[in-house]
Design a protein around this motif. Structure first.
Motif, PDB file in Angstrom:
ATOM      1  N   ASP A  30      65.287  81.222  37.519  1.00 52.78           N
ATOM      2  CA  ASP A  30      63.801  81.221  38.198  1.00 52.78           C
ATOM      3  C   ASP A  30      64.326  79.932  39.380  1.00 52.78           C
ATOM      4  O   ASP A  30      63.321  79.428  40.246  1.00 52.78           O
ATOM      5  CB  ASP A  30      62.500  82.261  37.575  1.00 52.78           C
ATOM      6  CG  ASP A  30      62.662  83.261  37.742  1.00 52.78           C
ATOM      7  OD1 ASP A  30      62.839  83.951  39.147  1.00 52.78           O
ATOM      8  OD2 ASP A  30      61.348  83.328  37.126  1.00 52.78           O
ATOM      9  N   ALA A  31      65.118  79.515  39.639  1.00 53.12           N
ATOM     10  CA  ALA A  31      64.795  78.122  39.220  1.00 53.12           C
ATOM     11  C   ALA A  31      65.373  78.341  40.580  1.00 53.12           C
ATOM     12  O   ALA A  31      64.991  76.858  42.012  1.00 53.12           O
ATOM     13  CB  ALA A  31      66.150  77.309  38.768  1.00 53.12           C
ATOM     14  N   ILE A  32      65.879  79.182  41.558  1.00 52.46           N
ATOM     15  CA  ILE A  32      66.208  78.594  42.696  1.00 52.46           C
ATOM     16  C   ILE A  32      64.198  79.857  44.026  1.00 52.46           C
ATOM     17  O   ILE A  32      64.162  80.831  43.419  1.00 52.46           O
ATOM     18  CB  ILE A  32      67.327  79.659  43.455  1.00 52.46           C
ATOM     19  CG1 ILE A  32      68.607  79.062  42.573  1.00 52.46           C
ATOM     20  CG2 ILE A  32      67.518  79.608  44.770  1.00 52.46           C
ATOM     21  CD1 ILE A  32      69.830  79.354  42.865  1.00 52.46           C
ATOM     22  N   SER A  33      64.211  78.665  45.063  1.00 48.48           N
ATOM     23  CA  SER A  33      63.346  79.155  45.532  1.00 48.48           C
ATOM     24  C   SER A  33      63.519  79.882  47.065  1.00 48.48           C
ATOM     25  O   SER A  33      64.502  79.783  47.051  1.00 48.48           O
ATOM     26  CB  SER A  33      62.972  77.993  46.328  1.00 48.48           C
ATOM     27  OG  SER A  33      62.574  77.107  47.430  1.00 48.48           O
ATOM     28  N   GLU A  34      62.593  80.593  47.231  1.00 53.25           N
ATOM     29  CA  GLU A  34      63.141  81.577  48.452  1.00 53.25           C
ATOM     30  C   GLU A  34      63.277  81.031  49.378  1.00 53.25           C
ATOM     31  O   GLU A  34      64.003  81.292  50.225  1.00 53.25           O
ATOM     32  CB  GLU A  34      61.069  82.029  48.505  1.00 53.25           C
ATOM     33  CG  GLU A  34      61.191  83.452  47.653  1.00 53.25           C
ATOM     34  CD  GLU A  34      59.592  84.601  48.129  1.00 53.25           C
ATOM     35  OE1 GLU A  34      59.905  84.618  49.065  1.00 53.25           O
ATOM     36  OE2 GLU A  34      59.265  84.371  47.176  1.00 53.25           O
ATOM     37  N   ASP A  35      62.626  79.653  49.831  1.00 54.40           N
ATOM     38  CA  ASP A  35      62.984  78.700  51.097  1.00 54.40           C
ATOM     39  C   ASP A  35      64.649  78.401  50.611  1.00 54.40           C
ATOM     40  O   ASP A  35      65.451  78.811  51.360  1.00 54.40           O
ATOM     41  CB  ASP A  35      62.017  77.282  51.201  1.00 54.40           C
ATOM     42  CG  ASP A  35      60.660  77.306  51.291  1.00 54.40           C
ATOM     43  OD1 ASP A  35      60.723  78.448  52.196  1.00 54.40           O
ATOM     44  OD2 ASP A  35      59.872  76.990  51.616  1.00 54.40           O
ATOM     45  N   GLU A  36      64.747  78.526  49.881  1.00 54.44           N
ATOM     46  CA  GLU A  36      66.838  77.926  49.250  1.00 54.44           C
ATOM     47  C   GLU A  36      66.879  79.668  49.624  1.00 54.44           C
ATOM     48  O   GLU A  36      67.980  78.768  50.180  1.00 54.44           O
ATOM     49  CB  GLU A  36      66.266  77.575  48.057  1.00 54.44           C
ATOM     50  CG  GLU A  36      66.081  75.486  47.897  1.00 54.44           C
ATOM     51  CD  GLU A  36      66.440  76.035  46.540  1.00 54.44           C
ATOM     52  OE1 GLU A  36      67.576  74.473  45.721  1.00 54.44           O
ATOM     53  OE2 GLU A  36      65.582  75.584  44.967  1.00 54.44           O
ATOM     54  N   ILE A  37      66.374  80.255  49.337  1.00 53.72           N
ATOM     55  CA  ILE A  37      67.679  81.444  49.370  1.00 53.72           C
ATOM     56  C   ILE A  37      67.566  81.147  50.846  1.00 53.72           C
ATOM     57  O   ILE A  37      68.744  81.879  51.505  1.00 53.72           O
ATOM     58  CB  ILE A  37      66.586  82.378  48.826  1.00 53.72           C
ATOM     59  CG1 ILE A  37      67.027  82.247  47.414  1.00 53.72           C
ATOM     60  CG2 ILE A  37      67.042  84.302  48.336  1.00 53.72           C
ATOM     61  CD1 ILE A  37      66.340  83.443  45.907  1.00 53.72           C
ATOM     62  N   ARG A  39      67.393  79.405  53.608  1.00 51.12           N
ATOM     63  CA  ARG A  39      68.403  78.833  54.018  1.00 51.12           C
ATOM     64  C   ARG A  39      69.537  78.782  53.780  1.00 51.12           C
ATOM     65  O   ARG A  39      70.564  78.856  54.703  1.00 51.12           O
ATOM     66  CB  ARG A  39      67.710  77.336  53.433  1.00 51.12           C
ATOM     67  CG  ARG A  39      67.024  76.474  54.001  1.00 51.12           C
ATOM     68  CD  ARG A  39      66.685  74.917  54.027  1.00 51.12           C
ATOM     69  NE  ARG A  39      66.749  75.138  52.059  1.00 51.12           N
ATOM     70  CZ  ARG A  39      65.940  75.310  51.751  1.00 51.12           C
ATOM     71  NH1 ARG A  39      64.385  74.805  51.893  1.00 51.12           N
ATOM     72  NH2 ARG A  39      65.230  74.669  51.031  1.00 51.12           N
ATOM     73  N   SER A  40      70.363  79.574  52.364  1.00 53.53           N
ATOM     74  CA  SER A  40      71.614  79.829  51.912  1.00 53.53           C
ATOM     75  C   SER A  40      71.670  81.110  53.069  1.00 53.53           C
ATOM     76  O   SER A  40      73.230  81.009  53.659  1.00 53.53           O
ATOM     77  CB  SER A  40      71.791  80.182  51.124  1.00 53.53           C
ATOM     78  OG  SER A  40      71.530  79.250  50.040  1.00 53.53           O
ATOM     79  N   ILE A  41      71.341  82.256  52.820  1.00 54.32           N
ATOM     80  CA  ILE A  41      71.589  83.059  53.732  1.00 54.32           C
ATOM     81  C   ILE A  41      71.795  82.530  55.402  1.00 54.32           C
ATOM     82  O   ILE A  41      72.979  82.919  55.979  1.00 54.32           O
ATOM     83  CB  ILE A  41      70.402  83.612  54.285  1.00 54.32           C
ATOM     84  CG1 ILE A  41      70.311  84.938  52.282  1.00 54.32           C
ATOM     85  CG2 ILE A  41      70.570  85.171  54.531  1.00 54.32           C
ATOM     86  CD1 ILE A  41      69.510  85.608  52.150  1.00 54.32           C
ATOM     87  N   GLU A  42      70.923  81.739  56.351  1.00 49.43           N
ATOM     88  CA  GLU A  42      71.108  81.537  57.392  1.00 49.43           C
ATOM     89  C   GLU A  42      72.522  80.862  57.332  1.00 49.43           C
ATOM     90  O   GLU A  42      73.026  80.607  58.611  1.00 49.43           O
ATOM     91  CB  GLU A  42      69.592  80.666  57.753  1.00 49.43           C
ATOM     92  CG  GLU A  42      69.896  80.050  58.565  1.00 49.43           C
ATOM     93  CD  GLU A  42      70.233  81.367  59.735  1.00 49.43           C
ATOM     94  OE1 GLU A  42      71.059  80.857  60.985  1.00 49.43           O
ATOM     95  OE2 GLU A  42      69.079  82.315  59.700  1.00 49.43           O
ATOM     96  N   ALA A  43      72.572  79.871  56.237  1.00 52.92           N
ATOM     97  CA  ALA A  43      74.193  79.097  56.270  1.00 52.92           C
ATOM     98  C   ALA A  43      75.182  79.879  56.290  1.00 52.92           C
ATOM     99  O   ALA A  43      76.272  79.858  57.207  1.00 52.92           O
ATOM    100  CB  ALA A  43      73.557  78.208  55.743  1.00 52.92           C
ATOM    101  N   GLY A  44      74.913  81.092  55.535  1.00 55.83           N
ATOM    102  CA  GLY A  44      76.291  81.989  55.508  1.00 55.83           C
ATOM    103  C   GLY A  44      76.042  82.802  57.003  1.00 55.83           C
ATOM    104  O   GLY A  44      77.711  82.955  57.073  1.00 55.83           O
TER     105      GLY A  44
END
Length: 91
Positions: A30-37, A39-44
């Motif tokens: 659970d250490a990854i926040s929804e915002d990080e997820i 951002r990662s999806i958008e970057a991908g």
């Protein structure tokens, strides 16, 4: 005669994760926040990299005793084709 490498057996001789999930279940946390997820999806999506998907078609002609997936044993290959047609419609 087979020679056993005890160091390799000790290193890799334990239970492993299921092969159908990535990251593998032991790496979930659970250490990854929804915002990080997000951002990662958008970057991908921005990078337009190739996408790899695993789709399990649960119709097998024989039992694989190492497999933990849900499956239906059948010799009827048309069942898999109909399943993929339905899946394509849903997607």
């Amino acid at each position: 005669m087979v020679e056993w490498n005890e160091a390799i057996i000790q290193q890799y001789g334990g239970p492993g994760p299921r092969y159908t999930s990535y990251p593998t279940a032991p790496n979930f946390h659970d250490a990854i926040s929804e915002d990080e997820i997000a951002r990662s999806i958008e970057a991908g999506n921005t990078e337009r990299r190739p996408l790899s998907l695993y789709v399990h078609v649960p119709f097998c002609d024989t039992v694989c005793y190492y497999c933990a997936c849900n499956r239906i044993i059948t010799a009827n290959k048309a069942r898999g084709a109909a399943y993929l047609d339905d899946l394509e419609r849903e997607i």
